[in-house]
Motif scaffolding. Structure first.
Motif, short mmCIF file in Angstrom:
data_model
loop_
_atom_site.label_atom_id
_atom_site.label_comp_id
_atom_site.label_asym_id
_atom_site.label_seq_id
_atom_site.Cartn_x
_atom_site.Cartn_y
_atom_site.Cartn_z
N LYS A 175 7.99 11.72 6.36
CA LYS A 175 8.81 12.87 5.95
C LYS A 175 8.11 13.71 4.88
O LYS A 175 8.69 14.66 4.37
CB LYS A 175 10.15 12.40 5.37
N GLY A 176 6.90 13.30 4.49
CA GLY A 176 6.16 14.07 3.50
C GLY A 176 6.10 13.40 2.14
O GLY A 176 5.59 13.96 1.17
N GLY A 177 6.69 12.19 2.04
CA GLY A 177 6.60 11.44 0.79
C GLY A 177 7.70 11.79 -0.20
O GLY A 177 8.67 12.48 0.13
N VAL A 178 7.52 11.30 -1.42
CA VAL A 178 8.59 11.38 -2.43
C VAL A 178 8.85 12.83 -2.86
O VAL A 178 10.00 13.23 -3.04
CB VAL A 178 8.25 10.47 -3.64
N ALA A 179 7.81 13.63 -3.00
CA ALA A 179 8.01 15.01 -3.46
C ALA A 179 8.86 15.80 -2.46
O ALA A 179 9.73 16.59 -2.86
CB ALA A 179 6.65 15.71 -3.68
N MET A 219 8.98 -2.03 4.89
CA MET A 219 7.73 -1.38 5.33
C MET A 219 8.03 -0.25 6.31
O MET A 219 7.50 0.86 6.19
CB MET A 219 6.80 -2.44 5.93
N LEU A 220 8.91 -0.51 7.27
CA LEU A 220 9.29 0.54 8.23
C LEU A 220 9.89 1.75 7.52
O LEU A 220 9.60 2.90 7.85
CB LEU A 220 10.32 0.01 9.24
N ASN A 221 10.74 1.47 6.54
CA ASN A 221 11.42 2.55 5.83
C ASN A 221 10.45 3.36 4.96
O ASN A 221 10.57 4.58 4.86
CB ASN A 221 12.55 1.95 4.98
N LEU A 222 9.50 2.67 4.36
CA LEU A 222 8.50 3.39 3.55
C LEU A 222 7.58 4.22 4.45
O LEU A 222 7.17 5.33 4.08
CB LEU A 222 7.70 2.39 2.69
N ARG A 223 7.29 3.69 5.64
CA ARG A 223 6.53 4.48 6.63
C ARG A 223 7.30 5.77 6.97
O ARG A 223 6.71 6.84 7.08
CB ARG A 223 6.40 3.68 7.94
N SER A 262 18.56 2.19 -8.06
CA SER A 262 19.27 3.14 -7.20
C SER A 262 18.67 4.54 -7.17
O SER A 262 19.23 5.42 -6.53
CB SER A 262 20.76 3.20 -7.57
N ASP A 263 17.52 4.77 -7.83
CA ASP A 263 16.89 6.08 -7.59
C ASP A 263 15.39 6.01 -7.34
O ASP A 263 14.75 7.06 -7.17
CB ASP A 263 17.23 7.09 -8.69
N ILE A 264 14.84 4.80 -7.24
CA ILE A 264 13.41 4.72 -6.93
C ILE A 264 13.16 5.37 -5.57
O ILE A 264 14.02 5.32 -4.68
CB ILE A 264 12.93 3.25 -6.95
N MET A 265 12.02 6.01 -5.44
CA MET A 265 11.60 6.66 -4.18
C MET A 265 12.42 7.91 -3.86
O MET A 265 12.27 8.48 -2.79
CB MET A 265 11.68 5.71 -2.97
N SER A 266 13.33 8.31 -4.80
CA SER A 266 14.14 9.50 -4.52
C SER A 266 13.58 10.73 -5.23
O SER A 266 13.96 11.86 -4.92
CB SER A 266 15.58 9.28 -4.98
N ARG A 267 12.71 10.50 -6.21
CA ARG A 267 12.13 11.62 -6.97
C ARG A 267 10.79 11.19 -7.54
O ARG A 267 10.53 10.00 -7.71
CB ARG A 267 13.08 12.06 -8.09
N VAL A 268 9.97 12.17 -7.83
CA VAL A 268 8.63 11.89 -8.34
C VAL A 268 8.74 11.32 -9.75
O VAL A 268 9.47 11.87 -10.59
CB VAL A 268 7.78 13.19 -8.36
N LYS A 287 0.84 -1.21 0.00
CA LYS A 287 0.00 0.00 0.00
C LYS A 287 0.88 1.26 0.00
O LYS A 287 0.59 2.24 -0.70
CB LYS A 287 -0.90 -0.03 1.23
N LEU A 288 1.95 1.23 0.77
CA LEU A 288 2.84 2.40 0.84
C LEU A 288 3.53 2.64 -0.50
O LEU A 288 3.69 3.79 -0.92
CB LEU A 288 3.88 2.20 1.96
#
Lengths: 355, 355
Positions: free
Chosen positions: A251-255, A242-246, A169-175, A52-53
């Motif tokens: 932190k406000g998400g990917v953006a 899961m903990l890390n995605l939480r 190596s860049d997923i979840m680092s930028r929209v 879900k995250l």
């Protein structure tokens, strides 16, 4: 405090380490996360939350499945052609480094890889542009960030064929706009979690068309039907993801993290460009925000500089042997204070070694 | 104290949990085991020690390689025929349960599986004997312990063909003669470590003979050359496996734990045979020492008994749906005191429910 600039497995947030450590002792009613069945409602909830995250953080559209599998990106190099290519078909690959090259090599058992463009001529210090993808390709494959060379691909070529991307190596680092892709895969051990799982996001409708015989464990459809539990999943690796995605969501998400990542990268590139002792290795327009590669104008100073920063609690700054020099990996969990500390050390070193 | 009789992922020693928990906070110089590179000397030492402990504990002869891979036993179901069978060849399989059956199904993409004997007629409550293995088989495959049905195979048939064994649920629980086998594999999540890795012990000389095209990640030879580090390994899973194998060695090794396992199994089977409320489901001569399956003479008492033991801190006793009743998994790390506690609860329950 240590400053971990390692390329991967890499730094994760300190609070994730604390929570994971506690769960190894007591996840539920005195039982460790390492001794519970993956079929317990408690772990099923962990996996469901992780999925879900991912959907929430990347705004994954309907019609895509999110999987946590094993074998890393390296097994995806084979699973992609096994699931998407049929005998006699050609897939188009962009060669931007060693990892892209390994993906290309795995195609040969299933069909033909057409390397549409390559930056091998310049030791992969840029991302090729201006090529066109044949319309009869089964798919187009690219690598969004090249850890070894410090290049990143910020836009996709126009194409009507399915797009497959190794985003390890860049997923979840930028929209990103997931709808532009048909299959995304990413080894977890950068911005997702610890080593031991691989994230796959796949558009359901591209599957089931190959004539290949696919072993069950290598068939995306089998894993989709099994909800990533066709067999015993890597329980702890998924729990920590899961903990890390939480944490990322908090932190406000990917953006939000993207803004922070841009600030971190800018701070370090500015110093590299400003400080007469250092120079970047990637062409400016393709510079990665995750892996910042640089060398020294005077190669003889590289060993002393590395020794100097290591004495000051900097870890993992040594560059890959194929580029040399230094590589600062500044993934999501690396605090901007660590970047500032490195910049400071570069300045102090420059004062001691006037050019 | 909880008594974890779960079938897997399952109990590991409490001291392993404590050490693993600590390493998640601080493995080396303040860095977590989750954030260090697999290429650090520290992790290379962990992997080397894990391999050495496997060789030592099982007395692995020269000429065998020990690997820690990903994908569990389920991926081995495909890797075995992919690496050992060529088109047109037949492999002989012994069908002793659902897992053997899954292994059989994965052969079809690579050759033919000849099911030489099966106990399917009796819901797999025994291990077939007295069959003969065709000499032209590429290999013979068996499952040494069948978790779901509580049967175990204590001797191998005479054969000259290579022997492949899925030892997922009884490896490290009893002394074996590795030289009788050509390939052993075992999902880690019973007696080796947490979920997320699979142990493979393979005789080098059987490899490299197939005509199959093998993707790199599925080629045992590639992993042997890479020393289980062809790609990023599941660092934490291997680390905890190493800790657990160290614990086993400190307990006196496999021969010593086997004595303990026999004592544990005998205590529980004696009560099952003695207590008029209970009966075992596997035939006596094939009874597993790892998974003890039993039902109640009066099925209506099963729910109340399960509730009763769960109220008394017993976890994971529910039997698999295909057998029903109860399954007590008594792996290496389960203390004999937990077995005695269960026996006591069976006796207390019987007093409350005279027959």
């Amino acid at each position: 405090m240590r400053h971990n600039f390692g390329a991967g497995p890499c730094i994760l947030p300190q609070e994730v380490f604390r929570q994971a450590s506690q769960a190894v002792l007591d996840f539920k009613d005195g039982l460790s996360i390492l001794e519970i069945s993956h079929r317990t409602p408690e772990f099923e909830a962990v996996l469901a939350e992780a999925v879900k995250l991912v959907k929430e953080l990347l705004n994954v559209p309907e019609g895509y499945s999110v999987l946590f599998l094993q074998g890393g990106a390296s097994l995806q190099f084979a699973m992609v052609p096994m699931n998407l290519l049929s005998e006699g078909q050609t897939a188009t690959y962009l060669e931007t480094g060693v990892w892209a090259n390994k993906a290309i090599k795995e195609v040969k058992n299933f069909g033909t890889a057409n390397v549409v463009a390559s930056s091998k001529d310049a030791n992969f210090n840029y991302v090729p542009k201006g090529y066109s993808i044949p319309e009869d390709s089964a798919y187009f494959h690219c690598t969004s960030n090249n850890t070894i060379y410090g290049t990143e691909m910020f836009s996709l070529p126009e194409t009507k064929v399915p797009v497959v991307c190794d985003m390890s190596s860049d997923i979840m680092s930028r929209v990103i706009d997931v709808s532009q892709y048909d299959l995304i895969y990413a080894g977890s051990q950068k911005n997702i979690g610890p080593a031991g799982s691989v994230l796959v996001i796949v558009k359901d409708e591209i599957l089931g068309k190959t004539t290949n015989k696919i072993p069950s464990m290598l068939d995306y459809k089998v894993h989709i039907e099994g909800g990533s539990m066709y067999n015993t999943p890597p329980v702890f690796a998924i729990y920590v993801a899961m903990l890390n995605l939480r944490w990322l969501k908090s932190k406000g998400g990917v953006a939000e993290i993207e803004k922070e990542n841009i600030a971190k990268a800018n701070a370090l590139y500015m110093e590299i460009d400003r400080n007469p002792l250092f120079k970047g290795t990637a062409v400016v327009e393709d510079r990665s925000r995750m892996n910042i590669c640089f060398v020294m104008e005077n190669p003889e100073l590289e060993k002393p500089f590395l020794k100097f920063v290591e004495e000051n609690d900097v870890e993992g700054l040594k560059g890959h042997r194929s580029v040399g020099g230094f590589r600062a990996s500044i993934y999501n969990a690396l605090p901007i204070t660590s970047v500032h500390r490195l910049v400071e050390l570069m300045q102090v070193f420059a004062e001691k070694h006037p050019k």
